[in-house]
Motif scaffolding. Structure first.
Motif, short mmCIF file in Angstrom:
data_model
loop_
_atom_site.label_atom_id
_atom_site.label_comp_id
_atom_site.label_asym_id
_atom_site.label_seq_id
_atom_site.Cartn_x
_atom_site.Cartn_y
_atom_site.Cartn_z
N TYR A 14 0.82 -1.19 0.00
CA TYR A 14 0.00 0.00 0.00
C TYR A 14 0.86 1.25 0.00
O TYR A 14 2.04 1.21 0.32
N LEU A 15 0.23 2.37 -0.33
CA LEU A 15 0.85 3.68 -0.21
C LEU A 15 0.00 4.49 0.75
O LEU A 15 -1.23 4.42 0.71
N ALA A 16 0.66 5.25 1.62
CA ALA A 16 -0.06 6.09 2.58
C ALA A 16 0.60 7.46 2.65
O ALA A 16 1.81 7.58 2.50
N ILE A 17 -0.22 8.45 2.88
CA ILE A 17 0.28 9.80 3.15
C ILE A 17 -0.20 10.17 4.54
O ILE A 17 -1.40 10.11 4.84
N VAL A 18 0.77 10.52 5.39
CA VAL A 18 0.52 10.72 6.81
C VAL A 18 1.00 12.11 7.21
O VAL A 18 2.04 12.57 6.76
N ASN A 19 0.22 12.75 8.08
CA ASN A 19 0.62 14.05 8.63
C ASN A 19 1.31 13.79 9.96
O ASN A 19 0.71 13.26 10.89
N GLU A 20 2.60 14.16 10.05
CA GLU A 20 3.40 13.86 11.23
C GLU A 20 4.06 15.11 11.79
O GLU A 20 4.39 16.02 11.03
N ILE A 34 5.59 3.75 1.81
CA ILE A 34 5.23 2.48 1.19
C ILE A 34 5.14 1.46 2.30
O ILE A 34 5.98 1.45 3.22
N ILE A 35 4.12 0.62 2.25
CA ILE A 35 3.85 -0.35 3.30
C ILE A 35 3.86 -1.75 2.70
O ILE A 35 3.17 -2.02 1.72
N LYS A 75 9.64 5.42 4.58
CA LYS A 75 9.28 6.75 4.11
C LYS A 75 9.82 6.94 2.70
O LYS A 75 10.96 6.62 2.41
N ILE A 76 8.97 7.46 1.82
CA ILE A 76 9.37 7.72 0.44
C ILE A 76 9.81 9.16 0.28
O ILE A 76 10.90 9.44 -0.19
N GLU A 77 8.92 10.10 0.67
CA GLU A 77 9.23 11.50 0.46
C GLU A 77 8.31 12.40 1.27
O GLU A 77 7.23 12.00 1.69
N VAL A 92 5.14 1.84 -8.62
CA VAL A 92 5.97 0.98 -7.79
C VAL A 92 6.25 -0.33 -8.52
O VAL A 92 5.34 -0.97 -9.02
N THR A 93 7.53 -0.69 -8.57
CA THR A 93 7.97 -1.96 -9.15
C THR A 93 8.86 -2.65 -8.12
O THR A 93 9.68 -2.00 -7.49
N PHE A 94 8.68 -3.95 -7.96
CA PHE A 94 9.51 -4.70 -7.00
C PHE A 94 9.57 -6.16 -7.40
O PHE A 94 8.79 -6.64 -8.21
#
Length: 131
Positions: A14-20, A34-35, A75-77, A92-94
């Motif tokens: 998954y991808l997440a955007i979090v306010n920290e 990225i999770i 963390k990505i960015e 995303v490729t893996f």
């Protein structure tokens, strides 16, 4: 020939955007993660991000992770709030074993906001999640 190519479905990533809160600068920052919620490690994770609209486009950002361990996140960015008005795409490729996987994650314009918060797997926080 093209019909013979098998593209496996990506699950558990998954991808997440979090306010920290940023202790160093005493600010609240929006960060993309990225999770890997799988029971296996992901190898050579390549992430290409960009933001776009009908008349604007950001520069392309690339990130590589040698390994994303099972049941972990990275963390990505940092994402500036001005970019929320754009579509934000993460390609995303893996590798999982000897098989290559690919998936595009899209945060549609204006979808990154506190009203869209939900529980983020593995992170014990809330944010905007794309599966």
């Amino acid at each position: 020939m093209k019909k013979d190519i098998q593209i496996p479905k990506v699950e558990g990533v998954y991808l997440a955007i979090v306010n920290e809160y940023n202790d160093i600068y005493k600010t609240h920052d929006w960060n993309a993660y990225i999770i890997n919620d799988k029971d296996v490690d992901l190898d050579i994770v390549l992430i290409v991000t960009s933001g776009y609209s009908e008349n604007k486009m950001t520069s392309i950002f690339r990130k590589k992770l040698d390994v994303l361990p099972k049941r972990s996140y990275a963390k990505i960015e940092l994402i500036q709030e001005e970019l929320f008005a754009l579509n934000n795409e993460f390609k995303v490729t893996f590798f999982q074993g000897n098989t290559m996987f690919e998936k595009n994650f899209l945060f549609r314009k204006n979808s990154i906001n506190e009203k869209a918060f939900q529980k983020i797997p593995l992170m014990e926080t809330k944010g905007v999640l794309v599966k």
